[in-house]
Design a protein around this motif. Structure first.
Motif, PDB file in Angstrom:
ATOM      1  N   ARG A 215      34.114  37.363  39.696  1.00 49.91           N
ATOM      2  CA  ARG A 215      34.087  38.082  38.412  1.00 49.91           C
ATOM      3  C   ARG A 215      35.316  38.992  38.269  1.00 49.91           C
ATOM      4  NH1 ARG A 215      28.204  40.127  36.231  1.00 49.91           N
ATOM      5  NH2 ARG A 215      27.009  38.229  36.647  1.00 49.91           N
ATOM      6  N   PHE A 216      35.674  39.656  39.348  1.00 47.35           N
ATOM      7  CA  PHE A 216      36.822  40.562  39.311  1.00 47.35           C
ATOM      8  C   PHE A 216      38.104  39.800  38.997  1.00 47.35           C
ATOM      9  CE2 PHE A 216      40.451  42.304  41.659  1.00 47.35           C
ATOM     10  CZ  PHE A 216      40.539  43.569  41.098  1.00 47.35           C
ATOM     11  N   LEU A 217      38.344  38.700  39.692  1.00 48.92           N
ATOM     12  CA  LEU A 217      39.574  37.947  39.497  1.00 48.92           C
ATOM     13  C   LEU A 217      39.676  37.373  38.093  1.00 48.92           C
ATOM     14  CD1 LEU A 217      39.867  36.045  42.911  1.00 48.92           C
ATOM     15  CD2 LEU A 217      41.075  38.126  42.202  1.00 48.92           C
TER      16      LEU A 217
ATOM     17  N   LEU B   8      46.075  36.650  34.832  1.00 55.51           N
ATOM     18  CA  LEU B   8      46.835  36.786  36.061  1.00 55.51           C
ATOM     19  C   LEU B   8      46.426  35.727  37.078  1.00 55.51           C
ATOM     20  CD1 LEU B   8      48.817  38.225  37.904  1.00 55.51           C
ATOM     21  CD2 LEU B   8      47.045  39.896  38.437  1.00 55.51           C
ATOM     22  N   ILE B   9      45.125  35.498  37.220  1.00 56.35           N
ATOM     23  CA  ILE B   9      44.601  34.495  38.162  1.00 56.35           C
ATOM     24  C   ILE B   9      43.951  33.389  37.331  1.00 56.35           C
ATOM     25  CG2 ILE B   9      43.166  34.093  40.192  1.00 56.35           C
ATOM     26  CD1 ILE B   9      45.287  36.180  40.713  1.00 56.35           C
TER      27      ILE B   9
ATOM     28  N   GLU C 167      29.384  33.070  33.483  1.00 51.12           N
ATOM     29  CA  GLU C 167      29.526  34.508  33.705  1.00 51.12           C
ATOM     30  C   GLU C 167      30.947  34.904  34.061  1.00 51.12           C
ATOM     31  OE1 GLU C 167      28.129  34.916  38.373  1.00 51.12           O
ATOM     32  OE2 GLU C 167      26.575  34.725  36.836  1.00 51.12           O
ATOM     33  N   ALA C 168      31.779  33.939  34.471  1.00 51.43           N
ATOM     34  CA  ALA C 168      33.185  34.216  34.767  1.00 51.43           C
ATOM     35  C   ALA C 168      33.977  32.934  34.555  1.00 51.43           C
ATOM     36  CB  ALA C 168      33.351  34.705  36.205  1.00 51.43           C
TER      37      ALA C 168
ATOM     38  N   ARG D 187      41.255  44.154  33.080  1.00 58.45           N
ATOM     39  CA  ARG D 187      42.288  45.066  33.582  1.00 58.45           C
ATOM     40  C   ARG D 187      43.658  44.404  33.415  1.00 58.45           C
ATOM     41  NH1 ARG D 187      39.874  46.357  37.479  1.00 58.45           N
ATOM     42  NH2 ARG D 187      39.515  48.598  37.400  1.00 58.45           N
ATOM     43  N   VAL D 188      44.607  45.141  32.805  1.00 55.36           N
ATOM     44  CA  VAL D 188      45.946  44.618  32.556  1.00 55.36           C
ATOM     45  C   VAL D 188      46.928  45.269  33.520  1.00 55.36           C
ATOM     46  CG1 VAL D 188      47.803  44.335  30.874  1.00 55.36           C
ATOM     47  CG2 VAL D 188      45.405  44.241  30.116  1.00 55.36           C
TER      48      VAL D 188
END
Length: 626
Positions: free
Chosen positions: A15-17, A31-32, A59-60, A210-211
């Protein structure tokens, strides 16, 4: 109290990536963009489950891509990042043990080339409950050492997440490093297999978009004034354009700077194409495998302006190509490490921003007309030599330079040529005519055999609008051809040109030059009388091998058939392999540089003693630029 969500460590990482973005010049992008992986024990129930769940539930958004070799998937990721100007980077996951250590070579390539790749190697149990598990290293010096420690020296950032909550600072640190143009390279987060599957209550804020902003730092005004003063005093200045020009998308600024000042532009492998080959200021590749035009100007240069180059030994011809005893350097580079090389006047900053600022400082200044004339004359002479190499007639097998010429003349300006190792990088730097900064994709910081085929996938994924041509010799092909199956499974159209000469042509030639008589460089049966590998040629059929991996194959005999085969490959809609045999012994393009490879100082062989005499003569011209 902040809101939390209960997830495994692997689910949280996915989820973070998926929520990370990069931005430069107002352009924002993922980014990823995805994860390459091969599953086994250690990640199949951790990251494998998390990626499956993300795909099934939505969800991601983090697509999964199946590779055939762990080293290959890192090469694919590095090639993608290079094509995307280091603004995007794939993640790579591998199983515990050999799956993860297979990524070491790929990590070394990424870090040496300074391109971002996120490695997620599976690790042993953090609890150590079932120790020793399958494929675990038992190190008598400490229980916290695993095989993944082998990734430490080839990673720009390395961490082991032994508790779920450690993921938060580790992941943020990893992304900071991936997006730092100075420090980027392979970034490694080792994930113990039990921790991957362990649940934790995560703050929802961790998963917000997040940028990561990529700045364009401008050199210090005082440094610009010093650099301009040095350049204004120059009579025969020379620009060395490196990969930093391409990554900064500064090709236009470099061309305008060269046109305004008249300073000729030589290029490294990574910088080729930043200024198109037929530009009035372009003089070709520089260094050990450089052109006569660039190397002659380098030997006369009183001031060298290095832009985005790290000055490898091939660029400097092992510290022999810059011949003026009083030569001075001005280096524009985002990394102070490179800006400070050769006792230079340092311009620490982005290549595009720095060129714009330096042009303002030099407004109204240009080189003497006679120097411009000399630059054009040298460039014309090298163009003539290149034409001769491209159209040389050689029987019974064609010369490699004729193959390169036929290819160069058959493809479009935006088409990409890929290579990394063997004799072809040298020929390409000397002869290839690049008109686009992304059209020349030669990995020569690590010169890694096996990079070529795997990188074809990454380059095509990075820009599907371009035709991609992979140039690979039989040495590199035999080391890693299996990613052809990945191209086929992903439905990618890549043209792979297999140039077979039944051995290592580059090292064979070097061996002969150094007095070692091409020992161990040809693919031969062992001779029962001598005991050496000097019998008949091995009956290896690389075209049949490529067909077995799912590629369409066209065999070419001679240059005429090769041109026809390239036309067929361009018209095809699927991955196509063009196979051609060439003469291992050349003829090769004329050499105008030197490379320091030590020769045995004492020997019983006449060939080695003769080679040492030549080596000692070249060695006398080597010096530090102080």
């Amino acid at each position: 109290m902040s809101e939390t969500v209960r997830l495994t460590t692997a689910q949280a990482l996915v989820r973070f990536l998926a929520a990370q973005y990069s931005e430069r010049d107002g352009v924002e992008q993922r980014l990823i963009p995805g994860v390459w992986g091969i599953f086994g024990h250690g990640n199949v129930a951790g990251l494998g489950q998390a990626l499956l769940q993300a795909a099934r539930t939505g969800e991601a958004d983090l697509p999964y891509y199946l590779a055939r070799n762990e080293q290959g998937m890192v090469h694919t990721s590095a090639a993608f990042a290079k094509m995307r100007d280091r603004l995007q980077a794939f993640a790579c996951t591998a199983s515990t043990g050999p799956g993860s250590t297979n990524m070491v070579t790929g990590a070394a390539l990424a870090t040496t080339n300074r391109v971002p790749v996120l490695l997620l190697p599976s690790d042993m149990f953090a609890t150590r409950g079932p120790d020793p598990v399958l494929q675990q290293l038992e190190d008598t010096r400490g229980g916290d050492v695993t095989v993944n420690d082998a990734l430490r020296p080839v990673s720009k950032y390395w961490d082991r997440v032994t508790r779920p909550e450690q993921l938060i600072p580790a992941a943020l640190a990893a992304l900071r490093m991936l997006t730092d143009p100075v420090e980027t390279g392979a970034v490694t987060l080792c994930l113990p297999q039990d921790v991957q599957a362990e649940a934790h209550d995560w703050p929802v804020e961790l998963f917000r978009g997040r940028v990561w902003h990529i700045d364009r730092p401008v050199p210090d005004p005082a440094a610009l004034a010093r650099a301009a003063e040095t350049l204004r005093e120059a009579r025969k200045p020379l620009i060395v354009a490196g990969g930093g020009v391409v990554y900064a998308q500064a090709g236009r600024q470099l061309r305008e700077f060269a046109e305004a000042t008249g300073i000729p532009v030589a290029d490294t492998h990574a910088g080729k194409g930043a200024v198109q080959w037929d530009h009035p200021c372009a003089v070709g590749g520089i260094g050990a495998t450089g052109s006569k035009s660039a190397n002659e100007l380098a030997r006369e240069a009183d001031v060298v302006l290095g832009i985005g180059t790290r000055y490898s030994d091939f660029t400097t011809a092992s510290h022999t190509v810059f011949g003026d005893p009083d030569v001075e350097f001005v280096n524009l580079n985002v990394a102070r490490l490179d800006a400070a090389k050769h006792s230079a006047s340092q311009l620490v900053g982005d290549a595009r921003a720095g060129l714009e600022a330096l042009r303002r400082e030099l407004d109204g200044w240009e080189v003497e007309p006679a120097y411009r004339t000399r630059v054009r004359e040298l460039a014309r002479e090298w163009a003539r030599i290149t034409d001769e190499c491209y159209h040389v007639e050689h029987e019974p097998l064609p010369a490699q330079t004729a193959v390169l010429g036929a290819l160069n003349e058959s493809i479009a300006e935006r088409d990409v040529v890929i290579n990394a190792a063997g004799s072809m990088p040298g020929d390409l730097q000397m002869l290839w005519r690049a008109s686009d900064p992304k059209a020349y994709h030669v990995e020569y910081a690590y010169s890694c055999m096996g990079y070529e085929v795997a990188s074809g996938t990454g380059v095509k994924m990075a820009d599907p609008s371009r035709e991609v041509f992979v140039l690979v010799g039989d040495g590199s092909y035999l080391m890693m051809a299996q990613e052809i199956a990945t191209m086929v499974s992903e439905g990618l159209k890549v043209v792979i040109i297999v140039v077979q000469n039944h051995g290592f042509a580059s090292i064979g030639s070097l061996s002969e030059e150094l007095g070692s008589q091409r020992f161990g460089t040809r693919y031969r049966y062992r001779d029962p009388e001598s005991g050496l590998l000097e019998g008949a040629t091995l009956p290896v059929d690389l075209a049949a091998n490529a067909a077995s991996l799912g590629a369409r194959v066209v065999r070419a005999h001679g240059i005429k058939e090769f041109r026809e085969a390239i036309a067929q490959a361009k018209a095809a809609e699927s991955t196509t392999v063009v196979h051609i045999e060439t003469d291992m012994h050349g003829p090769n393009p004329p050499s105008h540089g030197w490379w320091d490879v030590p020769v045995s100082e004492v020997s019983e062989l006449d060939s080695t003693r003769t080679a040492y005499g030549t080596y000692a003569q070249h060695k006398r011209n080597q010096r530090h630029y102080l």
